[in-house]
Design a protein around this motif. Structure first.
Motif, PDB file in Angstrom:
ATOM      1  N   MET A 163       0.848  -1.189   0.000  1.00 16.02           N
ATOM      2  CA  MET A 163       0.000   0.000   0.000  1.00 16.02           C
ATOM      3  C   MET A 163       0.888   1.245   0.000  1.00 16.02           C
ATOM      4  SD  MET A 163      -2.977   1.112   2.651  1.00 16.02           S
ATOM      5  CE  MET A 163      -1.985   1.099   4.117  1.00 16.02           C
ATOM      6  N   ASN A 164       1.176   1.743  -1.175  1.00 18.50           N
ATOM      7  CA  ASN A 164       2.024   2.920  -1.316  1.00 18.50           C
ATOM      8  C   ASN A 164       1.163   4.159  -1.444  1.00 18.50           C
ATOM      9  OD1 ASN A 164       4.323   1.321  -1.307  1.00 18.50           O
ATOM     10  ND2 ASN A 164       4.210   0.995  -3.499  1.00 18.50           N
ATOM     11  N   ILE A 165       1.225   5.015  -0.437  1.00 17.84           N
ATOM     12  CA  ILE A 165       0.482   6.273  -0.461  1.00 17.84           C
ATOM     13  C   ILE A 165       1.483   7.407  -0.618  1.00 17.84           C
ATOM     14  CG2 ILE A 165      -0.960   7.853   0.865  1.00 17.84           C
ATOM     15  CD1 ILE A 165      -2.217   5.371   2.136  1.00 17.84           C
ATOM     16  N   TYR A 166       1.197   8.283  -1.602  1.00 17.88           N
ATOM     17  CA  TYR A 166       2.062   9.422  -1.856  1.00 17.88           C
ATOM     18  C   TYR A 166       1.237  10.693  -1.922  1.00 17.88           C
ATOM     19  CZ  TYR A 166       5.559   5.976  -3.072  1.00 17.88           C
ATOM     20  OH  TYR A 166       6.437   4.929  -3.030  1.00 17.88           O
ATOM     21  N   PHE A 167       1.841  11.773  -1.452  1.00 18.76           N
ATOM     22  CA  PHE A 167       1.242  13.099  -1.516  1.00 18.76           C
ATOM     23  C   PHE A 167       2.043  13.928  -2.521  1.00 18.76           C
ATOM     24  CE2 PHE A 167       0.368  11.481   2.720  1.00 18.76           C
ATOM     25  CZ  PHE A 167      -0.999  11.679   2.819  1.00 18.76           C
ATOM     26  N   SER A 168       1.342  14.652  -3.378  1.00 14.20           N
ATOM     27  CA  SER A 168       1.964  15.531  -4.367  1.00 14.20           C
ATOM     28  C   SER A 168       1.178  16.830  -4.429  1.00 14.20           C
ATOM     29  CB  SER A 168       1.956  14.871  -5.757  1.00 14.20           C
ATOM     30  OG  SER A 168       2.669  13.668  -5.751  1.00 14.20           O
ATOM     31  N   LYS A 190       5.535  16.103 -13.015  1.00 15.23           N
ATOM     32  CA  LYS A 190       5.042  14.811 -13.500  1.00 15.23           C
ATOM     33  C   LYS A 190       3.680  15.029 -14.147  1.00 15.23           C
ATOM     34  CE  LYS A 190       5.223  13.453  -9.397  1.00 15.23           C
ATOM     35  NZ  LYS A 190       5.133  12.920  -8.089  1.00 15.23           N
ATOM     36  N   GLU A 191       3.372  14.171 -15.106  1.00 19.05           N
ATOM     37  CA  GLU A 191       2.097  14.253 -15.809  1.00 19.05           C
ATOM     38  C   GLU A 191       1.325  12.952 -15.594  1.00 19.05           C
ATOM     39  OE1 GLU A 191       1.685  15.336 -20.247  1.00 19.05           O
ATOM     40  OE2 GLU A 191       1.570  13.150 -20.128  1.00 19.05           O
ATOM     41  N   ILE A 192       0.040  13.093 -15.273  1.00 17.52           N
ATOM     42  CA  ILE A 192      -0.845  11.933 -15.248  1.00 17.52           C
ATOM     43  C   ILE A 192      -2.096  12.288 -16.043  1.00 17.52           C
ATOM     44  CG2 ILE A 192      -0.018  11.022 -13.040  1.00 17.52           C
ATOM     45  CD1 ILE A 192      -2.562  12.145 -11.729  1.00 17.52           C
ATOM     46  N   LYS A 193      -2.717  11.294 -16.623  1.00 12.95           N
ATOM     47  CA  LYS A 193      -3.964  11.522 -17.348  1.00 12.95           C
ATOM     48  C   LYS A 193      -5.075  10.887 -16.535  1.00 12.95           C
ATOM     49  CE  LYS A 193      -6.086  11.452 -21.865  1.00 12.95           C
ATOM     50  NZ  LYS A 193      -5.998  11.007 -23.254  1.00 12.95           N
ATOM     51  N   LEU A 194      -6.090  11.682 -16.215  1.00 14.40           N
ATOM     52  CA  LEU A 194      -7.184  11.225 -15.381  1.00 14.40           C
ATOM     53  C   LEU A 194      -8.488  11.794 -15.926  1.00 14.40           C
ATOM     54  CD1 LEU A 194      -7.875   9.710 -12.713  1.00 14.40           C
ATOM     55  CD2 LEU A 194      -7.617  11.895 -11.554  1.00 14.40           C
ATOM     56  N   ASN A 195      -9.412  10.917 -16.233  1.00 11.70           N
ATOM     57  CA  ASN A 195     -10.723  11.331 -16.749  1.00 11.70           C
ATOM     58  C   ASN A 195     -10.615  12.258 -17.959  1.00 11.70           C
ATOM     59  OD1 ASN A 195     -11.947   9.851 -14.660  1.00 11.70           O
ATOM     60  ND2 ASN A 195     -11.837  11.602 -13.281  1.00 11.70           N
ATOM     61  N   GLY A 196      -9.690  11.947 -18.856  1.00 14.07           N
ATOM     62  CA  GLY A 196      -9.549  12.711 -20.084  1.00 14.07           C
ATOM     63  C   GLY A 196      -8.796  14.019 -19.959  1.00 14.07           C
ATOM     64  N   ALA A 202      -3.492  13.061  -3.214  1.00 15.39           N
ATOM     65  CA  ALA A 202      -2.937  11.814  -2.687  1.00 15.39           C
ATOM     66  C   ALA A 202      -3.224  10.684  -3.661  1.00 15.39           C
ATOM     67  CB  ALA A 202      -3.561  11.504  -1.330  1.00 15.39           C
ATOM     68  N   THR A 203      -2.282   9.759  -3.744  1.00 15.18           N
ATOM     69  CA  THR A 203      -2.464   8.571  -4.580  1.00 15.18           C
ATOM     70  C   THR A 203      -2.082   7.330  -3.781  1.00 15.18           C
ATOM     71  OG1 THR A 203      -0.228   8.767  -5.506  1.00 15.18           O
ATOM     72  CG2 THR A 203      -2.012   9.768  -6.762  1.00 15.18           C
ATOM     73  N   ARG A 204      -2.767   6.244  -4.098  1.00 14.24           N
ATOM     74  CA  ARG A 204      -2.427   4.933  -3.540  1.00 14.24           C
ATOM     75  C   ARG A 204      -2.298   3.990  -4.728  1.00 14.24           C
ATOM     76  NH1 ARG A 204      -6.833   2.875  -0.197  1.00 14.24           N
ATOM     77  NH2 ARG A 204      -5.891   3.911   1.588  1.00 14.24           N
ATOM     78  N   ASN A 205      -1.128   3.387  -4.857  1.00 14.31           N
ATOM     79  CA  ASN A 205      -0.871   2.479  -5.975  1.00 14.31           C
ATOM     80  C   ASN A 205      -1.220   3.117  -7.317  1.00 14.31           C
ATOM     81  OD1 ASN A 205       0.004   0.490  -4.153  1.00 14.31           O
ATOM     82  ND2 ASN A 205      -2.094  -0.145  -3.806  1.00 14.31           N
ATOM     83  N   GLY A 206      -0.902   4.410  -7.448  1.00 12.09           N
ATOM     84  CA  GLY A 206      -1.108   5.118  -8.708  1.00 12.09           C
ATOM     85  C   GLY A 206      -2.501   5.672  -8.945  1.00 12.09           C
ATOM     86  N   LEU A 207      -3.423   5.457  -8.017  1.00 12.90           N
ATOM     87  CA  LEU A 207      -4.797   5.949  -8.173  1.00 12.90           C
ATOM     88  C   LEU A 207      -5.079   7.054  -7.164  1.00 12.90           C
ATOM     89  CD1 LEU A 207      -6.587   2.498  -8.496  1.00 12.90           C
ATOM     90  CD2 LEU A 207      -5.914   4.028 -10.353  1.00 12.90           C
ATOM     91  N   ARG A 208      -5.806   8.087  -7.601  1.00  8.91           N
ATOM     92  CA  ARG A 208      -6.162   9.192  -6.697  1.00  8.91           C
ATOM     93  C   ARG A 208      -7.074   8.707  -5.589  1.00  8.91           C
ATOM     94  NH1 ARG A 208      -6.286  14.654  -8.986  1.00  8.91           N
ATOM     95  NH2 ARG A 208      -7.375  15.463  -7.214  1.00  8.91           N
ATOM     96  N   ILE A 209      -6.809   9.161  -4.372  1.00 11.60           N
ATOM     97  CA  ILE A 209      -7.678   8.903  -3.218  1.00 11.60           C
ATOM     98  C   ILE A 209      -7.850  10.209  -2.462  1.00 11.60           C
ATOM     99  CG2 ILE A 209      -7.014   6.472  -3.029  1.00 11.60           C
ATOM    100  CD1 ILE A 209      -5.250   7.265  -0.615  1.00 11.60           C
ATOM    101  N   SER A 210      -8.811  10.242  -1.568  1.00 14.53           N
ATOM    102  CA  SER A 210      -9.038  11.480  -0.819  1.00 14.53           C
ATOM    103  C   SER A 210      -7.886  11.717   0.159  1.00 14.53           C
ATOM    104  CB  SER A 210     -10.363  11.413  -0.053  1.00 14.53           C
ATOM    105  OG  SER A 210     -10.238  10.560   1.062  1.00 14.53           O
TER     106      SER A 210
END
Length: 88
Positions: free
Chosen positions: A1-6, A30-36, A69-77
């Motif tokens: 469970m990798n949680i990161y704050f950016s 860094k660039e991520i694509k989320l919901n288009g 915040a992300t966990r395993n590469g996915l946004r979380i609250s």
């Protein structure tokens, strides 16, 4: 469970080169694509308290910057991320 704050500094419907002047010299974007949409982030901390100073500094250049915040590469609250990181 990798949680990161950016810090998210910018969102765009079109891709932006990470060496673009729009980033005003900020390194490590860094660039991520989320919901288009393309989201541009800086920082990568596992401790929420360590990301806050970077957010404050980043807001001097990008006033609307905020913590994500992300966990395993996915946004979380943020609240879920802080709670989960306390359980480590």
């Amino acid at each position: 469970m990798n949680i990161y704050f950016s810090i998210q500094i910018l969102t765009s419907s079109k891709r932006i080169k990470r060496d673009s002047t729009i980033f005003k010299g900020i390194q490590g974007v860094k660039e991520i694509k989320l919901n288009g949409a393309y989201k541009y982030l800086v920082g990568n901390e596992t401790d929420f308290n360590k990301i806050v100073p970077l957010k404050n500094k980043t807001r001097e250049i990008f006033p609307d910057a905020f913590i994500v915040a992300t966990r395993n590469g996915l946004r979380i609250s943020i609240s879920d991320a802080i709670e989960a990181s306390k359980k480590k």
